[in-house]
Design a protein around this motif. Structure first.
Motif, mmCIF file in Angstrom:
data_model
loop_
_atom_site.group_PDB
_atom_site.id
_atom_site.type_symbol
_atom_site.label_atom_id
_atom_site.label_comp_id
_atom_site.label_asym_id
_atom_site.label_seq_id
_atom_site.Cartn_x
_atom_site.Cartn_y
_atom_site.Cartn_z
ATOM 1 N N MET A 233 7.353 41.041 99.891
ATOM 2 C CA MET A 233 8.778 41.335 99.792
ATOM 3 C C MET A 233 8.999 42.195 98.544
ATOM 4 S SD MET A 233 12.016 38.768 99.743
ATOM 5 C CE MET A 233 12.127 38.376 98.013
ATOM 6 N N ALA A 234 9.435 43.441 98.764
ATOM 7 C CA ALA A 234 9.733 44.333 97.643
ATOM 8 C C ALA A 234 11.040 43.893 97.003
ATOM 9 C CB ALA A 234 9.835 45.772 98.127
ATOM 10 N N LEU A 235 11.049 43.817 95.691
ATOM 11 C CA LEU A 235 12.247 43.424 94.962
ATOM 12 C C LEU A 235 13.020 44.659 94.528
ATOM 13 C CD1 LEU A 235 10.718 40.604 92.750
ATOM 14 C CD2 LEU A 235 11.884 40.382 94.944
ATOM 15 N N PRO A 236 14.328 44.549 94.395
ATOM 16 C CA PRO A 236 15.113 45.682 93.918
ATOM 17 C C PRO A 236 14.697 46.060 92.495
ATOM 18 C CG PRO A 236 16.533 43.862 94.605
ATOM 19 C CD PRO A 236 15.141 43.372 94.673
ATOM 20 N N SER A 237 14.826 47.315 92.181
ATOM 21 C CA SER A 237 14.460 47.808 90.850
ATOM 22 C C SER A 237 15.369 47.198 89.785
ATOM 23 C CB SER A 237 14.588 49.326 90.796
ATOM 24 O OG SER A 237 14.344 49.785 89.490
ATOM 25 N N THR A 238 14.762 46.859 88.656
ATOM 26 C CA THR A 238 15.520 46.373 87.517
ATOM 27 C C THR A 238 15.504 47.410 86.391
ATOM 28 O OG1 THR A 238 13.558 45.261 86.639
ATOM 29 C CG2 THR A 238 15.044 43.954 88.026
ATOM 30 N N CYS A 239 15.058 48.627 86.728
ATOM 31 C CA CYS A 239 14.952 49.690 85.736
ATOM 32 C C CYS A 239 16.342 50.206 85.366
ATOM 33 C CB CYS A 239 14.105 50.835 86.293
ATOM 34 S SG CYS A 239 13.979 52.231 85.185
ATOM 35 N N CYS A 240 16.611 50.264 84.079
ATOM 36 C CA CYS A 240 17.894 50.784 83.606
ATOM 37 C C CYS A 240 17.810 52.260 83.278
ATOM 38 C CB CYS A 240 18.380 49.994 82.384
ATOM 39 S SG CYS A 240 17.396 50.316 80.894
ATOM 40 N N GLY A 241 16.587 52.813 83.246
ATOM 41 C CA GLY A 241 16.388 54.213 82.925
ATOM 42 C C GLY A 241 16.412 54.516 81.431
ATOM 43 N N GLY A 242 16.607 53.501 80.619
ATOM 44 C CA GLY A 242 16.743 53.695 79.174
ATOM 45 C C GLY A 242 15.502 54.217 78.485
ATOM 46 N N CYS A 243 14.344 53.936 79.025
ATOM 47 C CA CYS A 243 13.112 54.373 78.358
ATOM 48 C C CYS A 243 12.686 55.763 78.831
ATOM 49 C CB CYS A 243 11.986 53.369 78.577
ATOM 50 S SG CYS A 243 11.401 53.284 80.284
ATOM 51 N N GLY A 244 13.344 56.266 79.866
ATOM 52 C CA GLY A 244 13.018 57.587 80.379
ATOM 53 C C GLY A 244 11.832 57.588 81.324
ATOM 54 N N GLY A 245 11.353 56.384 81.693
ATOM 55 C CA GLY A 245 10.186 56.306 82.556
ATOM 56 C C GLY A 245 10.459 56.194 83.974
#
Length: 79
Positions: A67-79
């Protein structure tokens, strides 16, 4: 990507799994909760790629368990 893989009560061969994941993504991380049978994987792999890797590592694991989980990336690190 982060994934939850429900394994019921069977414990996977974590050493083999971590070795295979490390070859595909050196930054991959795994965690197994024996109480719930939940294997958590964080890796730079698609669900399809992870499914193939798991099937080659442990033939009893099937892609339907992933089961793929939704992204928790905020984009703050630029990665």
């Amino acid at each position: 990507m982060q994934y939850d893989i429900h394994l019921a009560t069977r414990s996977p061969d974590l050493a083999a799994l971590r070795t295979a994941l490390g070859q595909a993504d050196p930054a991959a991380m795994t965690d197994f909760d024996a109480g719930t049978g939940l294997l958590r994987v964080s890796a730079n792999l698609s669900a399809f790629e992870l499914g193939e890797l798991l099937a080659n590592t442990d033939p009893k694991l099937v892609p339907a368990q992933i089961m793929a989980l939704p992204s928790t990336c905020c984009g703050g690190c630029g990665g």
